[in-house]
Scaffold this active site. Structure first.
Site, PDB file in Angstrom:
ATOM      1  N   LEU A 240       0.847  -1.196   0.000  1.00  0.00           N
ATOM      2  CA  LEU A 240       0.000   0.000   0.000  1.00  0.00           C
ATOM      3  C   LEU A 240       0.884   1.249   0.000  1.00  0.00           C
ATOM      4  CD1 LEU A 240      -2.741  -1.111   2.554  1.00  0.00           C
ATOM      5  CD2 LEU A 240      -2.900  -1.047   0.060  1.00  0.00           C
ATOM      6  N   HIS A 241       1.686   1.383  -1.058  1.00  0.00           N
ATOM      7  CA  HIS A 241       2.671   2.467  -1.115  1.00  0.00           C
ATOM      8  C   HIS A 241       2.107   3.805  -0.636  1.00  0.00           C
ATOM      9  CE1 HIS A 241       5.284  -0.046  -3.669  1.00  0.00           C
ATOM     10  NE2 HIS A 241       4.208  -0.338  -4.365  1.00  0.00           N
TER      11      HIS A 241
END
Length: 322
Positions: A240-241
């Site tokens: 989930l950058h």
């Protein structure tokens, strides 16, 4: 009243999680969302941002469409193979239809109006290519004192994803990234791939998220993303950058940062789009041809990975505000 935040984004699955994280946080005043080309074309990113805000019960947040292409050179590739053709694993239409249209006048106009109206510093979280932010700073330098800091997802210290050394957001518009990270004097925090990959979440985390209505809608957007990361991680999980960067934007200090000079490679060789992070000791940074710019960027280097996962999970499981 909560800290004031603007998100600039190219949704994108991880962008959707990041927008929801801010939209559902009661201690955040999400002033607006601006969209940019990136993972998929601008038409898709704008529609996706509107739909995610509607899912979160936040049609009050204005959305404006920004740059459809990089500042100078064409974008070399999109990321539909990671995020699906529509940016949300082909499931954008599963989200509620938005109740409002994008703001007339576009992203830069909305950014300027929100910043001019602010009576305290505003955090900007760019989680896509930096084209809109470069345009804002270039054309409207008078708003810079209103920007508390820019917390961006992008770059890599020792790795890339679009190329061996370049991360997608920076690689998509290196000239814009250089303007923001190197040439401007606004405080920046760069949240690179090196750290976001360490914060990957498992399918067990996603299953726990899916126990809430909004969480279930978000996890339903992940099949294409999961398939892509199964290949790159070697296990069932996703990175989930952008949510990692937004977590730092809304909770300063949840990531540990260190100040480094940065250069962005804008040449046309194999290093194009690479963020060159100078980790030499200050006394070793050289003079003359080896000198570096005096500006430093706060580069996120570490975090309590489990604690960050719990922080994001807890906020994404909240109900729609009444």
């Amino acid at each position: 009243m909560g800290m004031k935040l603007i998100i600039d984004t190219d949704p994108g699955v991880d962008d959707a999680f990041a927008i929801a994280l801010a939209a559902l946080s009661e201690d955040v005043r999400l002033l607006g969302v601006t969209t940019v080309f990136g993972n998929v074309p601008l038409e898709n990113t704008t529609a996706n941002a509107l739909r995610v805000l509607q899912l979160c019960g936040r049609p009050d947040v204005p959305v404006a469409a920004g740059a459809a292409r990089p500042l100078v050179h064409p974008q070399l590739a999109r990321a539909g193979h990671v995020h699906g053709a529509d940016g949300l694993s082909g499931r954008s239409a599963s989200l509620p239809a938005p109740q409002r249209e994008p703001e007339p006048g576009g992203a830069v106009r909305l950014l300027v109006s929100l910043l001019e109206a602010a009576d305290e510093p505003v955090t900007i979280a760019p989680i896509g290519p930096l084209t809109n932010i470069a345009l804002l700073l270039a054309a409207h330098p008078h708003v810079k004192p209103k920007i508390g800091r820019i917390v961006l997802m992008g770059g890599g210290v020792a790795r890339g994803n679009s190329t061996a050394t370049a991360e997608f957001n920076i690689w998509s518009d290196p000239e814009a990234a250089r303007r923001v990270l190197v040439d401007e004097d606004v405080p920046c925090v760069m949240v690179p791939l090196d750290l976001t990959h360490r914060c990957a979440v498992s399918t067990a985390w996603l299953n726990e998220l899916a126990q809430s209505p909004i969480g279930a809608a978000l996890t339903a957007l992940t099949p294409d993303y999961l398939a892509s990361y199964r290949r790159s991680l070697g296990w069932d999980g996703i990175v989930l950058h952008d949510a990692v960067a937004v977590a730092e934007a809304i909770n300063p200090g949840i990531l540990r940062t260190e100040p480094y000079p940065i250069e962005v490679d804008c040449t046309f060789g194999p290093g194009r789009g690479t963020t060159l992070v100078d980790r030499r000791l200050p006394g070793m940074r050289g003079e003359g041809d080896g000198a570096v710019a005096p500006k430093t960027v706060q580069v996120a280097v570490d975090t309590d990975v489990a604690g960050l996962g719990e922080f994001v999970l807890g906020r994404l499981r909240r109900s729609v505000p009444a």
